[in-house]
Design a protein around this motif. Structure first.
Motif: not given
Length: 256
Positions: A90-102, A62-67
């Motif tokens: 590292f691969d898990e980190y990349r998945r986090v970036l994708d998960k939160y659409n960063l 929700k906070k990421l959506d606000v920004y």
């Protein structure tokens, strides 16, 4: 602006390549993020969720959506990247970036020892996925990196594909670019600027005196980071010569 005042320095406008204000969010609630944007969203170019605070922040989506809805990019603190790397995730980190659409990520090595070519490899890989900011400097106050090394590291990271390089200071502004007292290592800064273009550097400068130093050195449109949410508007007045610290500096067109 709300009214007209003459002899105010010209600020770049969003989306800008220089004159950045990077805000450090250390755990704001969604409502606090909304309030910050309502008050000073036009002055904020990018937000960092400090170190690994995103791991324990409630309602992160929700906070990421606000920004995101305000058009303000967000990235996760470099310490979180290092926490994944030290655990071979590292691969898990990349998945986090994708998960939160960063859209942005920070690559740093301020808390761990990392071969620099390996760090540049991470930058080269991540630049294909997101816009990369890379941080140079140690979080260990006892580790003094000579100016030539700062320049070498910054240039290699830019060559690897970093969009901007960050000058380390931590949230307190007492390591890296600064002495433990908060005093700017001015010789270091000026040496860096002989080789690295100012628009490519994001200087972490959480303390007012540090912000004043960089604005007087490089003008209203210097990139500054690790700004506390309640310091965004005060910083903008310093940039515009509307606070005592820079009041005379921009009069009659000076300092622009």
């Amino acid at each position: 602006m709300n009214y007209n005042i003459n002899n105010i320095p010209t600020r770049t406008t969003k989306p800008r390549e220089q004159g950045f204000t990077m805000v450090m969010d250390k755990g704001l609630s969604t409502r606090q993020a909304e309030d910050m944007i309502e008050t000073c969203g036009d002055c904020i170019d990018i937000v960092k969720l400090g170190w690994a605070t995103s791991y324990v922040t409630a309602n992160l989506d929700k906070k990421l959506d606000v920004y995101r809805n305000a058009g303000i990019p967000v990235y996760l603190g470099g310490t979180l990247f290092e926490a994944f790397i030290i655990r071979n995730q590292f691969d898990e980190y990349r998945r986090v970036l994708d998960k939160y659409n960063l859209s942005h990520a920070e690559v740093s090595d301020g808390s761990i020892t990392m071969d620099h070519e390996k760090k540049c490899e991470y930058i080269r890989i991540l630049k294909e996925q997101v816009t990369v900011l890379s941080e140079v400097g140690s979080k260990d106050a006892a580790e003094i990196i000579p100016p030539y090394k700062w320049i070498e590291l910054m240039q290699k990271e830019l060559d690897a594909g970093a969009w901007k390089v960050i000058g380390e200071a931590r949230e307190g502004g007492n390591v890296g670019l600064f002495r433990s007292t908060g005093e700017v290592r001015s010789g270091l800064v000026q040496e860096i600027l002989t080789q690295i273009p100012m628009e490519k550097v994001l200087w972490e400068a959480p303390q007012k005196e540090q912000q004043v130093y960089f604005i007087k050195l490089l003008g209203a449109n210097v990139n500054l980071g690790n700004i506390a949410p309640n310091e965004v508007i005060p910083l903008e007045t310093i940039r515009l010569g509307l606070r005592g610290d820079t009041f005379d500096f921009f009069l009659n067109g000076g300092g622009q």
